[in-house]
Motif scaffolding. Sequence first.
Motif, PDB file in Angstrom:
ATOM      1  N   LEU A 164       0.853  -1.188   0.000  1.00 33.76           N
ATOM      2  CA  LEU A 164       0.000   0.000   0.000  1.00 33.76           C
ATOM      3  C   LEU A 164       0.888   1.237   0.000  1.00 33.76           C
ATOM      4  CD1 LEU A 164      -2.635  -0.947   2.737  1.00 33.76           C
ATOM      5  CD2 LEU A 164      -2.940  -1.060   0.266  1.00 33.76           C
ATOM      6  N   LEU A 165       0.461   2.258  -0.727  1.00 27.01           N
ATOM      7  CA  LEU A 165       1.184   3.529  -0.777  1.00 27.01           C
ATOM      8  C   LEU A 165       0.192   4.658  -0.567  1.00 27.01           C
ATOM      9  CD1 LEU A 165       4.012   4.628  -3.121  1.00 27.01           C
ATOM     10  CD2 LEU A 165       1.971   6.059  -2.967  1.00 27.01           C
ATOM     11  N   HIS A 166       0.557   5.592   0.320  1.00 23.18           N
ATOM     12  CA  HIS A 166      -0.287   6.760   0.588  1.00 23.18           C
ATOM     13  C   HIS A 166       0.575   8.011   0.495  1.00 23.18           C
ATOM     14  CE1 HIS A 166      -3.547   9.147   2.371  1.00 23.18           C
ATOM     15  NE2 HIS A 166      -2.601   9.760   3.052  1.00 23.18           N
ATOM     16  N   GLY A 167       0.211   8.907  -0.407  1.00 23.08           N
ATOM     17  CA  GLY A 167       0.945  10.155  -0.563  1.00 23.08           C
ATOM     18  C   GLY A 167       0.074  11.347  -0.223  1.00 23.08           C
ATOM     19  N   GLU A 168       0.506  12.161   0.751  1.00 21.65           N
ATOM     20  CA  GLU A 168      -0.225  13.365   1.154  1.00 21.65           C
ATOM     21  C   GLU A 168       0.484  14.590   0.590  1.00 21.65           C
ATOM     22  OE1 GLU A 168      -0.593  13.445   5.367  1.00 21.65           O
ATOM     23  OE2 GLU A 168      -1.941  11.710   5.459  1.00 21.65           O
ATOM     24  N   HIS A 169      -0.281  15.463  -0.067  1.00 25.41           N
ATOM     25  CA  HIS A 169       0.295  16.612  -0.753  1.00 25.41           C
ATOM     26  C   HIS A 169      -0.102  17.905  -0.049  1.00 25.41           C
ATOM     27  CE1 HIS A 169      -0.753  13.477  -3.882  1.00 25.41           C
ATOM     28  NE2 HIS A 169       0.571  13.473  -3.878  1.00 25.41           N
ATOM     29  N   ASP A 170       0.862  18.518   0.608  1.00 29.92           N
ATOM     30  CA  ASP A 170       0.643  19.831   1.223  1.00 29.92           C
ATOM     31  C   ASP A 170       1.291  20.874   0.315  1.00 29.92           C
ATOM     32  OD1 ASP A 170       0.124  21.932   2.881  1.00 29.92           O
ATOM     33  OD2 ASP A 170       1.656  21.434   4.372  1.00 29.92           O
ATOM     34  N   LEU A 171       0.597  21.220  -0.759  1.00 30.46           N
ATOM     35  CA  LEU A 171       1.121  22.113  -1.786  1.00 30.46           C
ATOM     36  C   LEU A 171       0.454  23.468  -1.662  1.00 30.46           C
ATOM     37  CD1 LEU A 171       0.967  19.550  -4.737  1.00 30.46           C
ATOM     38  CD2 LEU A 171       2.798  19.898  -3.072  1.00 30.46           C
ATOM     39  N   ARG A 172       1.252  24.535  -1.587  1.00 33.09           N
ATOM     40  CA  ARG A 172       0.722  25.855  -1.254  1.00 33.09           C
ATOM     41  C   ARG A 172       0.983  26.857  -2.378  1.00 33.09           C
ATOM     42  NH1 ARG A 172       3.076  23.458   2.995  1.00 33.09           N
ATOM     43  NH2 ARG A 172       5.096  24.437   2.582  1.00 33.09           N
ATOM     44  N   VAL A 173       0.008  27.764  -2.535  1.00 33.59           N
ATOM     45  CA  VAL A 173       0.084  28.814  -3.553  1.00 33.59           C
ATOM     46  C   VAL A 173      -0.165  30.159  -2.867  1.00 33.59           C
ATOM     47  CG1 VAL A 173      -0.823  29.676  -5.729  1.00 33.59           C
ATOM     48  CG2 VAL A 173      -0.803  27.207  -5.285  1.00 33.59           C
ATOM     49  N   THR A 174       0.759  31.108  -3.027  1.00 39.50           N
ATOM     50  CA  THR A 174       0.641  32.439  -2.430  1.00 39.50           C
ATOM     51  C   THR A 174       0.600  33.487  -3.528  1.00 39.50           C
ATOM     52  OG1 THR A 174       1.879  31.717  -0.480  1.00 39.50           O
ATOM     53  CG2 THR A 174       1.665  34.091  -0.827  1.00 39.50           C
ATOM     54  N   SER A 175      -0.375  34.386  -3.474  1.00 42.62           N
ATOM     55  CA  SER A 175      -0.507  35.426  -4.485  1.00 42.62           C
ATOM     56  C   SER A 175       0.507  36.543  -4.244  1.00 42.62           C
ATOM     57  CB  SER A 175      -1.932  35.993  -4.473  1.00 42.62           C
ATOM     58  OG  SER A 175      -2.040  37.045  -5.403  1.00 42.62           O
ATOM     59  N   LEU A 183       3.432 -20.927   7.471  1.00 46.95           N
ATOM     60  CA  LEU A 183       4.163 -20.810   6.219  1.00 46.95           C
ATOM     61  C   LEU A 183       5.455 -21.616   6.233  1.00 46.95           C
ATOM     62  CD1 LEU A 183       3.721 -16.976   5.611  1.00 46.95           C
ATOM     63  CD2 LEU A 183       2.367 -18.859   4.643  1.00 46.95           C
ATOM     64  N   ALA A 184       5.811 -22.155   5.065  1.00 47.77           N
ATOM     65  CA  ALA A 184       7.018 -22.979   4.953  1.00 47.77           C
ATOM     66  C   ALA A 184       8.257 -22.154   4.646  1.00 47.77           C
ATOM     67  CB  ALA A 184       6.813 -24.034   3.861  1.00 47.77           C
ATOM     68  N   TYR A 185       8.062 -20.909   4.212  1.00 49.15           N
ATOM     69  CA  TYR A 185       9.193 -20.077   3.813  1.00 49.15           C
ATOM     70  C   TYR A 185       9.117 -18.714   4.510  1.00 49.15           C
ATOM     71  CZ  TYR A 185       9.777 -23.597   0.185  1.00 49.15           C
ATOM     72  OH  TYR A 185       9.959 -24.785  -0.477  1.00 49.15           O
ATOM     73  N   PRO A 186      10.208 -17.942   4.477  1.00 52.34           N
ATOM     74  CA  PRO A 186      10.232 -16.658   5.200  1.00 52.34           C
ATOM     75  C   PRO A 186       9.169 -15.664   4.725  1.00 52.34           C
ATOM     76  CG  PRO A 186      12.454 -17.335   4.610  1.00 52.34           C
ATOM     77  CD  PRO A 186      11.533 -18.263   3.906  1.00 52.34           C
ATOM     78  N   MET A 187       8.830 -14.758   5.630  1.00 49.56           N
ATOM     79  CA  MET A 187       7.900 -13.674   5.351  1.00 49.56           C
ATOM     80  C   MET A 187       8.616 -12.357   5.650  1.00 49.56           C
ATOM     81  SD  MET A 187       4.095 -13.029   6.973  1.00 49.56           S
ATOM     82  CE  MET A 187       4.696 -12.852   8.660  1.00 49.56           C
ATOM     83  N   ARG A 188       8.328 -11.344   4.852  1.00 46.37           N
ATOM     84  CA  ARG A 188       9.019 -10.061   5.021  1.00 46.37           C
ATOM     85  C   ARG A 188       8.001  -8.928   5.101  1.00 46.37           C
ATOM     86  NH1 ARG A 188      14.141  -7.643   1.511  1.00 46.37           N
ATOM     87  NH2 ARG A 188      13.624  -5.432   1.740  1.00 46.37           N
ATOM     88  N   LEU A 189       8.189  -8.053   6.087  1.00 44.65           N
ATOM     89  CA  LEU A 189       7.353  -6.872   6.270  1.00 44.65           C
ATOM     90  C   LEU A 189       8.228  -5.638   6.058  1.00 44.65           C
ATOM     91  CD1 LEU A 189       5.454  -7.951   9.513  1.00 44.65           C
ATOM     92  CD2 LEU A 189       4.532  -7.948   7.187  1.00 44.65           C
ATOM     93  N   ASP A 190       7.812  -4.742   5.175  1.00 44.50           N
ATOM     94  CA  ASP A 190       8.587  -3.546   4.849  1.00 44.50           C
ATOM     95  C   ASP A 190       7.774  -2.291   5.149  1.00 44.50           C
ATOM     96  OD1 ASP A 190      11.211  -4.127   2.851  1.00 44.50           O
ATOM     97  OD2 ASP A 190       9.745  -5.745   2.966  1.00 44.50           O
ATOM     98  N   PHE A 191       8.489  -1.240   5.557  1.00 38.55           N
ATOM     99  CA  PHE A 191       7.869   0.076   5.707  1.00 38.55           C
ATOM    100  C   PHE A 191       8.836   1.129   5.179  1.00 38.55           C
ATOM    101  CE2 PHE A 191       7.467   4.103   7.991  1.00 38.55           C
ATOM    102  CZ  PHE A 191       6.142   4.422   7.685  1.00 38.55           C
ATOM    103  N   PHE A 201       3.918   7.427   2.532  1.00 33.68           N
ATOM    104  CA  PHE A 201       4.031   6.275   3.419  1.00 33.68           C
ATOM    105  C   PHE A 201       3.760   5.009   2.612  1.00 33.68           C
ATOM    106  CE2 PHE A 201       2.493   9.964   5.679  1.00 33.68           C
ATOM    107  CZ  PHE A 201       3.315  10.039   6.791  1.00 33.68           C
ATOM    108  N   SER A 202       4.583   4.004   2.806  1.00 37.13           N
ATOM    109  CA  SER A 202       4.433   2.771   2.038  1.00 37.13           C
ATOM    110  C   SER A 202       4.719   1.565   2.929  1.00 37.13           C
ATOM    111  CB  SER A 202       5.397   2.772   0.841  1.00 37.13           C
ATOM    112  OG  SER A 202       5.311   1.566   0.117  1.00 37.13           O
ATOM    113  N   GLY A 203       3.899   0.535   2.776  1.00 37.93           N
ATOM    114  CA  GLY A 203       4.107  -0.707   3.509  1.00 37.93           C
ATOM    115  C   GLY A 203       3.835  -1.897   2.613  1.00 37.93           C
ATOM    116  N   SER A 204       4.474  -3.014   2.886  1.00 38.92           N
ATOM    117  CA  SER A 204       4.248  -4.199   2.052  1.00 38.92           C
ATOM    118  C   SER A 204       4.463  -5.474   2.859  1.00 38.92           C
ATOM    119  CB  SER A 204       5.174  -4.200   0.835  1.00 38.92           C
ATOM    120  OG  SER A 204       6.527  -4.402   1.213  1.00 38.92           O
ATOM    121  N   LEU A 205       3.812  -6.532   2.399  1.00 33.93           N
ATOM    122  CA  LEU A 205       3.967  -7.878   2.943  1.00 33.93           C
ATOM    123  C   LEU A 205       4.428  -8.772   1.818  1.00 33.93           C
ATOM    124  CD1 LEU A 205       3.510 -10.202   5.022  1.00 33.93           C
ATOM    125  CD2 LEU A 205       1.134 -10.272   4.213  1.00 33.93           C
ATOM    126  N   THR A 206       5.550  -9.477   2.030  1.00 29.23           N
ATOM    127  CA  THR A 206       6.114 -10.348   0.997  1.00 29.23           C
ATOM    128  C   THR A 206       6.207 -11.761   1.510  1.00 29.23           C
ATOM    129  OG1 THR A 206       7.425  -8.525   0.056  1.00 29.23           O
ATOM    130  CG2 THR A 206       8.093 -10.777  -0.498  1.00 29.23           C
TER     131      THR A 206
END
Length: 451
Positions: free
Chosen positions: A76-87, A398-406, A443-448
Motif C-alpha cells: 500500500l502507498l499513501h501520498g499526502e500533498h501539502d502544496l501551497r500557492v501564495t498570491s 508458512l514454509a518459507y520466510p515472510m518479510r514486512l517492509d515500511f 508512506f508505504s508498507g508491504s507484505l512479501t
Amino acid sequence: MTVRTLPHLGAAALFTSLLASPAWAGMGNTASTYGLLPIDVGTAQGMSLFNTQASALYYNPAYLTQDPRGELTVGLLHGEHDLRVTSNGNPSGGAPAVIRDGDKANVADTQQQVIALKTDLTDMLKGDHPVYFAIIAGVEKYGEEMLAFGSQNSQEGQFMRYGRQPLFLNLGGGAELANGIALGASAHVSLSSEATLIASADLAGETQYEELTVTAKPIIRPVLSMNLEWDKIFCGKEDCGIWSGLETAFAFRGHTDARTSVESNLTIPGTVIDPGITVLIDTIDSYQPDILSAGLLYHFSDNFRASVSVEQQNWKDLEERLEGDTVKDQANAKFQDVMVPRIGAEWTLNENIMLFGGVAYQESPLESIQTPDVNYFDNDRLIVGIGSALIINNPPILAYPMRLDFGYQYQQLQDRDFELTSTRPGVTNPYESVSTEGDVHVFSGSLTLKF
C-alpha cells in the motif's frame, strides 16, 4: 449561447461516464514520482536499480536474477500533498483574479495498492538455465479506482505531477546471459481510450437517439536493462580484490502516457441540423518521459551496501505531444531534459532486521513560468527517504520466510514563482503572479511471502 454550449455539455457528460473520476490525476506516475515498494520509497529510488524484490521489474528487470526464490508481494502507498500557492498580486496593476495567502492546493492524495508476483520459470523450460518472470500492478484508492484521468484548464493554476495515479501494469523477466552478466526486459502497459457520441438534443440539453461507442487499447512501452557483477566477470568465484562486490546497472524505460480521444456530434432539431456540431477532444495525462538510468553499487561488507545512480529524463519530447493536445495545446509549455542524481544505502543489522535510506534531487523539467489557460506549476524537489524491513524466517503455518517492509519519503518543493495567463478575450496578462512551494509525505508498507 445555449446552442454553442450544448456540445461541450455532451462532451463533458461523456468524459464523466468514461472516466468516473474527478480531474485530479497528474502528469506523472507512481513509480517515477514516489517509488513502487517501500525500499524504493524509503531510499528515494536510490536503491531501485539494485532491489532484489519484484519492483526490479520496472527499474532494472535484469536484477530479478539476484534472488532465485519466488515471491508474492502486496503493498500500500499513501501520498499526502501539502502544496501551497501564495498570491504576489497582479503585475498589470489590477486586482488578482484569485485572492489567496498560502492556500493549500486542491490536489487529491495518492492511495495506491500494489500487487507483485515473481517466479522462476526453469521447471517450465527445457534446460536448467534460470529464467525469472514477474508481474506488478497498481490500482488507485486502495483497489477501488481502476483509472484515474484528468486533463483540464485552470484559472487558479494546477500542479503538474501530483494527484491520482492511473492503473499501473508491468510484466517481463530477466536471465543471466553469462557469468556476472544479466539481461532483463519488461513491458509497461498504459491505455488509449477512444469514444464517439452521436445524439440529438433539445434546447434544454436533454438528448435522444443516442449512439455511444467506447474502445480502449493497450499501449506497450519497453523497459530494458543490463546488470554487471565485475568480480564474477573477471574472477569467477575467487577473490577479486577491488572488483569484489562492485556492480553496475544500466536501464532504459520508454515514455508512457494515458490518452483519451472523444468525438461528440450533436444536432438540435430546427436549430442545428445534420451533420450537427462536432466537438473533438484528444488529450493525454500521466506522462512519463524516456528515462535512461545508470548506477554503481558496492558491497562494503556482507551486511552493508550502497549505490550511486543518475537518471536522464527526456521531458523535452513532451512539447511535441502537447502540441496535438486539444486541452493543453494553447499553453505552449516549454520543457527541458533533466538529470536526477540518487544515493541509497542498505544495512542488514541481523538476520531479521534491515534498515535503508536515500536521498535525491530533481530539477523541474518545466521551463515556462507562463502556460496560458493550463497554468501549470512545477518545482525543484529535494527527496529524502528512510525505511526498514522485518524478516520472519520461521513464520507460523508458512514454509518459507515472510518479510514486512515500511518506507517513508519526504519531498520538499523549492519555492518558485509563476505568472497566470489566459487566452480569453478581455483579459490583461499576466492577471496574477504567484509563488508555489510545498511538502509531500509518502508512506508505504508491504507484505512479501517467499516460496
